[in-house]
Design a protein around this motif. Structure first.
Motif, PDB file in Angstrom:
ATOM      1  N   ASP A  43       7.286  -7.700  29.915  1.00  0.00           N
ATOM      2  CA  ASP A  43       8.240  -8.196  28.680  1.00  0.00           C
ATOM      3  C   ASP A  43       9.447  -8.798  29.232  1.00  0.00           C
ATOM      4  OD1 ASP A  43       6.180  -7.117  26.790  1.00  0.00           O
ATOM      5  OD2 ASP A  43       7.153  -5.155  26.872  1.00  0.00           O
ATOM      6  N   LEU A  44      10.020  -8.459  30.282  1.00  0.00           N
ATOM      7  CA  LEU A  44      11.153  -8.983  30.732  1.00  0.00           C
ATOM      8  C   LEU A  44      10.837 -10.409  31.309  1.00  0.00           C
ATOM      9  CD1 LEU A  44      13.322  -6.241  32.735  1.00  0.00           C
ATOM     10  CD2 LEU A  44      13.623  -7.097  30.422  1.00  0.00           C
ATOM     11  N   GLU A  45       9.855 -10.473  31.882  1.00  0.00           N
ATOM     12  CA  GLU A  45       9.452 -11.717  32.643  1.00  0.00           C
ATOM     13  C   GLU A  45       9.116 -12.889  31.409  1.00  0.00           C
ATOM     14  OE1 GLU A  45       7.316  -9.743  36.720  1.00  0.00           O
ATOM     15  OE2 GLU A  45       6.199 -10.399  34.856  1.00  0.00           O
ATOM     16  N   SER A  46       8.791 -12.161  30.362  1.00  0.00           N
ATOM     17  CA  SER A  46       8.448 -13.455  29.237  1.00  0.00           C
ATOM     18  C   SER A  46       9.608 -13.529  28.153  1.00  0.00           C
ATOM     19  CB  SER A  46       7.364 -12.575  28.262  1.00  0.00           C
ATOM     20  OG  SER A  46       6.215 -12.558  29.320  1.00  0.00           O
ATOM     21  N   LEU A  47      10.828 -13.055  28.561  1.00  0.00           N
ATOM     22  CA  LEU A  47      11.991 -13.337  27.701  1.00  0.00           C
ATOM     23  C   LEU A  47      12.284 -14.887  27.484  1.00  0.00           C
ATOM     24  CD1 LEU A  47      14.519 -10.551  28.850  1.00  0.00           C
ATOM     25  CD2 LEU A  47      13.193 -10.827  26.707  1.00  0.00           C
ATOM     26  N   PRO A  48      12.516 -15.244  26.365  1.00  0.00           N
ATOM     27  CA  PRO A  48      12.579 -16.702  25.838  1.00  0.00           C
ATOM     28  C   PRO A  48      14.213 -17.046  26.705  1.00  0.00           C
ATOM     29  CG  PRO A  48      13.226 -15.414  24.120  1.00  0.00           C
ATOM     30  CD  PRO A  48      12.756 -14.307  25.066  1.00  0.00           C
ATOM     31  N   ALA A  49      13.971 -18.530  26.684  1.00  0.00           N
ATOM     32  CA  ALA A  49      15.228 -19.223  27.189  1.00  0.00           C
ATOM     33  C   ALA A  49      16.506 -19.188  26.067  1.00  0.00           C
ATOM     34  CB  ALA A  49      15.152 -20.539  27.604  1.00  0.00           C
ATOM     35  N   SER A  50      17.028 -17.889  25.646  1.00  0.00           N
ATOM     36  CA  SER A  50      17.876 -17.714  24.682  1.00  0.00           C
ATOM     37  C   SER A  50      19.140 -17.374  25.274  1.00  0.00           C
ATOM     38  CB  SER A  50      17.409 -16.627  23.798  1.00  0.00           C
ATOM     39  OG  SER A  50      17.618 -15.272  24.592  1.00  0.00           O
ATOM     40  N   HIS A  51      20.109 -17.598  24.521  1.00  0.00           N
ATOM     41  CA  HIS A  51      21.585 -17.150  24.874  1.00  0.00           C
ATOM     42  C   HIS A  51      21.514 -15.591  25.474  1.00  0.00           C
ATOM     43  CE1 HIS A  51      25.329 -15.098  23.413  1.00  0.00           C
ATOM     44  NE2 HIS A  51      25.893 -15.842  24.524  1.00  0.00           N
ATOM     45  N   ALA A  52      20.777 -14.787  24.662  1.00  0.00           N
ATOM     46  CA  ALA A  52      20.894 -13.370  25.367  1.00  0.00           C
ATOM     47  C   ALA A  52      20.458 -13.381  26.682  1.00  0.00           C
ATOM     48  CB  ALA A  52      20.336 -12.550  24.417  1.00  0.00           C
ATOM     49  N   THR A  53      19.068 -14.075  26.944  1.00  0.00           N
ATOM     50  CA  THR A  53      18.469 -14.025  28.306  1.00  0.00           C
ATOM     51  C   THR A  53      19.440 -14.522  29.302  1.00  0.00           C
ATOM     52  OG1 THR A  53      16.529 -13.908  27.252  1.00  0.00           O
ATOM     53  CG2 THR A  53      16.241 -14.671  29.391  1.00  0.00           C
ATOM     54  N   LEU A  54      19.869 -15.911  28.922  1.00  0.00           N
ATOM     55  CA  LEU A  54      20.983 -16.495  29.791  1.00  0.00           C
ATOM     56  C   LEU A  54      22.064 -15.565  30.343  1.00  0.00           C
ATOM     57  CD1 LEU A  54      20.945 -19.985  28.294  1.00  0.00           C
ATOM     58  CD2 LEU A  54      19.955 -19.447  30.498  1.00  0.00           C
ATOM     59  N   GLU A  55      22.566 -14.815  29.411  1.00  0.00           N
ATOM     60  CA  GLU A  55      23.755 -13.861  29.746  1.00  0.00           C
ATOM     61  C   GLU A  55      23.209 -12.645  30.366  1.00  0.00           C
ATOM     62  OE1 GLU A  55      26.680 -14.634  29.431  1.00  0.00           O
ATOM     63  OE2 GLU A  55      27.226 -15.645  27.516  1.00  0.00           O
ATOM     64  N   LEU A  56      22.058 -12.270  30.344  1.00  0.00           N
ATOM     65  CA  LEU A  56      21.454 -11.025  30.865  1.00  0.00           C
ATOM     66  C   LEU A  56      21.264 -11.362  32.289  1.00  0.00           C
ATOM     67  CD1 LEU A  56      20.743  -7.992  30.446  1.00  0.00           C
ATOM     68  CD2 LEU A  56      18.526  -9.012  30.013  1.00  0.00           C
ATOM     69  N   ARG A  57      20.555 -12.699  32.551  1.00  0.00           N
ATOM     70  CA  ARG A  57      20.320 -13.112  33.920  1.00  0.00           C
ATOM     71  C   ARG A  57      21.580 -13.270  34.673  1.00  0.00           C
ATOM     72  NH1 ARG A  57      16.156 -13.321  37.914  1.00  0.00           N
ATOM     73  NH2 ARG A  57      17.050 -14.700  39.507  1.00  0.00           N
ATOM     74  N   ARG A  58      22.729 -13.748  34.029  1.00  0.00           N
ATOM     75  CA  ARG A  58      23.849 -14.132  34.791  1.00  0.00           C
ATOM     76  C   ARG A  58      24.744 -12.579  35.258  1.00  0.00           C
ATOM     77  NH1 ARG A  58      26.678 -18.890  31.589  1.00  0.00           N
ATOM     78  NH2 ARG A  58      25.153 -20.580  32.098  1.00  0.00           N
ATOM     79  N   HIS A  59      24.749 -11.878  34.093  1.00  0.00           N
ATOM     80  CA  HIS A  59      25.709 -10.679  34.132  1.00  0.00           C
ATOM     81  C   HIS A  59      25.035  -9.408  33.801  1.00  0.00           C
ATOM     82  CE1 HIS A  59      28.768 -13.878  34.204  1.00  0.00           C
ATOM     83  NE2 HIS A  59      28.367 -14.530  33.174  1.00  0.00           N
TER      84      HIS A  59
END
Length: 393
Positions: A90-106
């Motif tokens: 499920d984590l690997e399938s997260l879309p390119a959303s604002h929340a995913t970008l922020e989660l990856r960064r921080h």
């Protein structure tokens, strides 16, 4: 709070991640009644081995909703505890959303396998699709509808919670505009500066399209710079509740700015040729492919177990998925408030649009406030986990 989530997740959990503002130590805090509480949602991602475990965890969390808000407030959280239960895939399938970008960064791993963060896709802001940007805007529409009720409350805490949602929504207009330009500066002042600079460029240069959007937005929403300054001050610790009348004036200013941004960002989409904003919102509800709309009509599943009935879903399948119809109805209500003067009302065009969308129910569209309440309640139960309206009765 973590212990509470551990109880819901069970012993099979592999990792627990914190996202959102608290992952960056940027949550907003206030002193109310002599004690410090945070007004920012706590976003947690719990990783479990399979969907059998995630469904069981969701059921345990659902059964613990009674009096959850008061329990969280005792722990210093005056905001929802947003917990998602995921498998690694499920984590690997997260879309390119604002929340995913922020989660990856921080994102921060507070328990378990620290390599879990590596499973989050490393999308770039330029890969964020229009759908995800639109969903961000639509979520802020619901946030604003939710806060309208809180801003008129007698209690200081509820008015602080309401103003937090209003100013958060104002800041996310900058987030949506930068994403639409294919970027996402790390800090909010940088996002605002980017929008402002693009507006000053007046649509010149290689990035003409996004720059022209920024130019038109700031020309048609002149209150935005001041609202952004207020929101940044709020995030820096200048936290104070406004009197109900002043708070609702500020709400209306943000709602009008939201309507301008929504209008600009949907102008280039499939429904953009429609000049009437209410009809554009209705057309936008149909943006999912027909196969997905039919699939959602037959097999829609909510986190709370409460959702629209099968008959209603089938009757409105061609008009959009349940979520897209809800979102479009939120757009209609916010546009109705933004285009009016004084207290929000429902005009004939807005009422007709809500009737087409099928939400809220026809007897709940007699006035704006009743429709907003019903719609927020449906959003909370159909899409979220029921926390935001649990005490509404």
């Amino acid at each position: 709070m973590f212990e509470l989530v551990r109880t819901w997740a069970g012993p099979a959990r592999r990792a627990m991640l914190v996202g959102g503002s608290h992952a960056r130590n940027r949550g907003v805090w206030a002193v109310v009644g002599g004690r410090e509480v945070t007004l920012s949602d706590l976003d947690l991602y719990v990783v479990l081995p399979s969907h059998v475990e995630t469904r069981a965890a969701e059921a345990r969390a659902r059964n613990a909703r009674a009096e959850l808000a008061s329990r969280l407030l005792d722990l210093g959280l005056a905001a929802p505890l947003d917990v998602g239960f995921y498998t690694l895939s499920d984590l690997e399938s997260l879309p390119a959303s604002h929340a995913t970008l922020e989660l990856r960064r921080h994102g921060q791993v507070v328990e378990g396998d620290r390599s879990t963060l590596d499973a989050i896709p490393s999308w770039t802001p330029a890969q964020a699709p229009a759908e995800e940007i639109l969903l961000l805007l639509e979520n802020r529409a619901f946030e604003l509808l939710l806060t309208w009720r809180a801003l008129g409350a007698a209690g200081e805490l509820e008015r602080l919670q309401g103003r937090h949602g209003v100013l958060k929504s104002a800041l996310d207009l900058a987030t949506a505009l930068t994403l639409a330009a294919g970027e996402l500066p790390d800090r909010m002042p940088e996002r605002i500066a980017s929008v402002t600079e693009r507006a000053r460029a007046g649509g010149r240069g290689a990035g003409a399209a996004p720059e022209s959007i920024a130019t038109r937005v700031l020309a048609n929403a002149p209150d935005l710079p001041e609202l952004w300054s207020l929101a940044l001050a709020w995030r820096s610790g200048r936290v104070e509740a406004l009197a109900p009348r002043e708070a609702r004036v500020e709400w209306l200013r943000v709602a009008r700015a939201w309507a301008v941004v929504w209008g600009e960002l949907t102008a280039g989409g499939p429904s953009g040729r429609e000049a009437n904003p209410y009809r554009r919102a209705v057309l936008g509800a149909r943006r999912a492919r027909l196969r997905r709309r039919v699939r959602q009509a037959v097999g829609f599943r909510s986190r709370t177990g409460i959702g629209p009935g099968l008959g209603s879903r089938l009757a409105h399948a061609l008009r959009g998925t349940p979520q897209h119809r809800l979102n479009a109805a939120a757009v209609v209500l916010l546009l109705s408030a933004a285009h009016g003067s004084g207290a929000p009302t429902l005009g004939p065009a807005a009422t007709e649009a809500l009737g087409i969308l099928g939400v809220p129910a026809r007897d709940e569209t007699r006035d704006w406030e009743r429709a907003a309440r019903a719609l927020v309640r449906a959003w909370d139960l159909w899409i979220l986990d029921g926390q935001r309206t649990a005490d509404w009765g």
